[in-house]
Design a protein around this motif. Structure first.
Motif, PDB file in Angstrom:
ATOM      1  N   LEU A 189       0.845  -1.186   0.000  1.00 30.59           N
ATOM      2  CA  LEU A 189       0.000   0.000   0.000  1.00 30.59           C
ATOM      3  C   LEU A 189       0.885   1.242   0.000  1.00 30.59           C
ATOM      4  N   VAL A 190       0.539   2.194  -0.867  1.00 31.98           N
ATOM      5  CA  VAL A 190       1.299   3.444  -0.979  1.00 31.98           C
ATOM      6  C   VAL A 190       0.346   4.618  -0.816  1.00 31.98           C
ATOM      7  N   SER A 191       0.658   5.523   0.091  1.00 32.68           N
ATOM      8  CA  SER A 191      -0.103   6.762   0.212  1.00 32.68           C
ATOM      9  C   SER A 191       0.298   7.691  -0.924  1.00 32.68           C
ATOM     10  N   LEU A 192      -0.683   8.249  -1.609  1.00 32.58           N
ATOM     11  CA  LEU A 192      -0.395   9.189  -2.691  1.00 32.58           C
ATOM     12  C   LEU A 192      -0.337  10.627  -2.189  1.00 32.58           C
ATOM     13  N   TYR A 193      -0.413  10.790  -0.876  1.00 30.26           N
ATOM     14  CA  TYR A 193      -0.315  12.122  -0.285  1.00 30.26           C
ATOM     15  C   TYR A 193       0.911  12.267   0.600  1.00 30.26           C
ATOM     16  N   THR A 194       1.856  11.370   0.439  1.00 25.87           N
ATOM     17  CA  THR A 194       3.090  11.443   1.202  1.00 25.87           C
ATOM     18  C   THR A 194       4.058  12.423   0.540  1.00 25.87           C
ATOM     19  N   ASP A 195       4.892  13.055   1.329  1.00 20.96           N
ATOM     20  CA  ASP A 195       5.927  13.949   0.796  1.00 20.96           C
ATOM     21  C   ASP A 195       6.947  13.182  -0.043  1.00 20.96           C
ATOM     22  N   ARG A 196       6.998  11.882   0.147  1.00 20.58           N
ATOM     23  CA  ARG A 196       7.971  11.070  -0.600  1.00 20.58           C
ATOM     24  C   ARG A 196       7.700  11.108  -2.103  1.00 20.58           C
ATOM     25  N   LEU A 197       6.467  11.381  -2.506  1.00 23.68           N
ATOM     26  CA  LEU A 197       6.182  11.470  -3.942  1.00 23.68           C
ATOM     27  C   LEU A 197       6.873  12.670  -4.572  1.00 23.68           C
ATOM     28  N   LEU A 238      12.128   1.817 -26.962  1.00 20.39           N
ATOM     29  CA  LEU A 238      11.330   1.455 -25.801  1.00 20.39           C
ATOM     30  C   LEU A 238      12.244   0.775 -24.787  1.00 20.39           C
ATOM     31  N   VAL A 239      12.287   1.300 -23.548  1.00 21.99           N
ATOM     32  CA  VAL A 239      13.161   0.717 -22.529  1.00 21.99           C
ATOM     33  C   VAL A 239      12.417   0.331 -21.248  1.00 21.99           C
ATOM     34  N   GLY A 240      11.134   0.689 -21.147  1.00 16.78           N
ATOM     35  CA  GLY A 240      10.391   0.331 -19.953  1.00 16.78           C
ATOM     36  C   GLY A 240       8.921   0.678 -20.090  1.00 16.78           C
ATOM     37  N   PHE A 241       8.130   0.135 -19.170  1.00 21.44           N
ATOM     38  CA  PHE A 241       6.687   0.388 -19.174  1.00 21.44           C
ATOM     39  C   PHE A 241       6.157   0.310 -17.745  1.00 21.44           C
ATOM     40  N   ALA A 242       5.009   0.902 -17.528  1.00 19.70           N
ATOM     41  CA  ALA A 242       4.309   0.807 -16.246  1.00 19.70           C
ATOM     42  C   ALA A 242       2.824   0.977 -16.496  1.00 19.70           C
ATOM     43  N   CYS A 243       2.027   0.165 -15.823  1.00 18.25           N
ATOM     44  CA  CYS A 243       0.571   0.218 -15.968  1.00 18.25           C
ATOM     45  C   CYS A 243      -0.082   0.490 -14.617  1.00 18.25           C
ATOM     46  N   TYR A 244      -1.292   0.972 -14.675  1.00 14.27           N
ATOM     47  CA  TYR A 244      -2.100   1.127 -13.459  1.00 14.27           C
ATOM     48  C   TYR A 244      -3.562   0.911 -13.840  1.00 14.27           C
ATOM     49  N   ASP A 245      -4.397   0.635 -12.837  1.00 16.15           N
ATOM     50  CA  ASP A 245      -5.821   0.370 -13.052  1.00 16.15           C
ATOM     51  C   ASP A 245      -6.046  -0.748 -14.068  1.00 16.15           C
ATOM     52  N   THR A 246      -5.238  -1.789 -14.015  1.00 17.19           N
ATOM     53  CA  THR A 246      -5.334  -2.843 -15.016  1.00 17.19           C
ATOM     54  C   THR A 246      -6.093  -4.051 -14.466  1.00 17.19           C
ATOM     55  N   THR A 247      -5.496  -4.810 -13.581  1.00 19.03           N
ATOM     56  CA  THR A 247      -6.175  -5.980 -13.029  1.00 19.03           C
ATOM     57  C   THR A 247      -7.272  -5.561 -12.059  1.00 19.03           C
ATOM     58  N   ALA A 248      -7.060  -4.445 -11.375  1.00 20.81           N
ATOM     59  CA  ALA A 248      -8.070  -3.915 -10.459  1.00 20.81           C
ATOM     60  C   ALA A 248      -7.881  -2.399 -10.359  1.00 20.81           C
ATOM     61  N   ARG A 249      -8.946  -1.703 -10.079  1.00 21.54           N
ATOM     62  CA  ARG A 249      -8.868  -0.250  -9.884  1.00 21.54           C
ATOM     63  C   ARG A 249      -7.958   0.030  -8.693  1.00 21.54           C
ATOM     64  N   GLY A 250      -7.129   1.031  -8.839  1.00 16.75           N
ATOM     65  CA  GLY A 250      -6.234   1.418  -7.752  1.00 16.75           C
ATOM     66  C   GLY A 250      -4.953   0.621  -7.677  1.00 16.75           C
ATOM     67  N   ILE A 292      -2.283   0.461  -4.669  1.00 20.19           N
ATOM     68  CA  ILE A 292      -1.896  -0.875  -4.249  1.00 20.19           C
ATOM     69  C   ILE A 292      -0.936  -1.418  -5.298  1.00 20.19           C
ATOM     70  N   ILE A 293       0.187  -1.914  -4.847  1.00 19.88           N
ATOM     71  CA  ILE A 293       1.132  -2.578  -5.734  1.00 19.88           C
ATOM     72  C   ILE A 293       0.895  -4.067  -5.531  1.00 19.88           C
ATOM     73  N   PRO A 319       3.587  -3.339   3.469  1.00 17.39           N
ATOM     74  CA  PRO A 319       2.909  -4.604   3.158  1.00 17.39           C
ATOM     75  C   PRO A 319       1.477  -4.605   3.697  1.00 17.39           C
ATOM     76  N   ILE A 320       0.587  -5.182   2.923  1.00 19.87           N
ATOM     77  CA  ILE A 320      -0.801  -5.341   3.339  1.00 19.87           C
ATOM     78  C   ILE A 320      -0.936  -6.766   3.890  1.00 19.87           C
ATOM     79  N   PRO A 321      -1.261  -6.904   5.173  1.00 20.34           N
ATOM     80  CA  PRO A 321      -1.375  -8.253   5.731  1.00 20.34           C
ATOM     81  C   PRO A 321      -2.595  -8.963   5.141  1.00 20.34           C
ATOM     82  N   ALA A 322      -2.345 -10.074   4.417  1.00 22.49           N
ATOM     83  CA  ALA A 322      -3.457 -10.774   3.774  1.00 22.49           C
ATOM     84  C   ALA A 322      -3.204 -12.264   3.610  1.00 22.49           C
TER      85      ALA A 322
END
Length: 159
Positions: A5-13, A74-86, A123-124, A141-144
């Motif tokens: 889990l990643v907060s999108l409101y952290t200063d780390r961004l 092309l040297v890299g790629f990244a996707c989001y909202d693919t298998t599940a929203r978020g 969510i990663i 980590p998300i405990p699951a």
């Protein structure tokens, strides 16, 4: 592997965005006519499963797949909202381009895009390099009990 889990409101961004600027690559969304080129590249360099996810991400409007281009390649790629929203991922950088900040640039652009869509967290899913995400954005980590979204997924049987 764990979901993170990643907060999108952290200063780390903001720190991540600063690091991303140092990568000498162009990060942009995949255009629809590039879908098969990108999906084939992902299949050849990573996996068929990831190529399927890339195709879904590119089919979204706007495209939810970003690519990294270095000197027209092309040297890299990244996707989001693919298998599940978020969800962030899959993502990958060609071995010849690793260690040059390409992964950071893709991660930063993807998380910023997700934040602009109104997500507070990302969510990663089934994260491979957990330490990379922990160090880059403070992912947790998300405990699951290892029962993530990919549990029970059909797999190619090799004979």
């Amino acid at each position: 592997m764990a979901d993170l889990l990643v907060s999108l409101y952290t200063d780390r961004l903001s720190d991540l965005e600063e690091q991303a600027r140092r990568a000498e690559v162009l990060i942009r969304p995949v255009l629809p006519p590039e879908m098969h080129l990108v999906a084939d590249w992902v299949r050849e360099n990573f996996s068929t499963n990831w190529a399927s996810e890339v195709s879904v991400a590119i089919s979204r409007q706007p495209s939810a797949c970003l690519i990294a281009i270095d000197s027209g390649n092309l040297v890299g790629f990244a996707c989001y909202d693919t298998t599940a929203r978020g969800f962030f991922g899959p993502t990958g950088v060609h071995p010849d381009s690793r260690g040059k900040g390409v992964g950071i640039a893709l991660l930063s652009a993807s998380l910023q895009a997700m934040k602009s869509l109104g997500y507070a967290y990302a969510i990663i899913g089934d994260a491979g390099p957990v330490d990379f995400y922990v160090n880059a954005v403070g992912a947790m980590p998300i405990p699951a009990d290892n029962k993530g979204i990919y549990q029970g997924m059909l797999r190619v049987k090799r004979t």
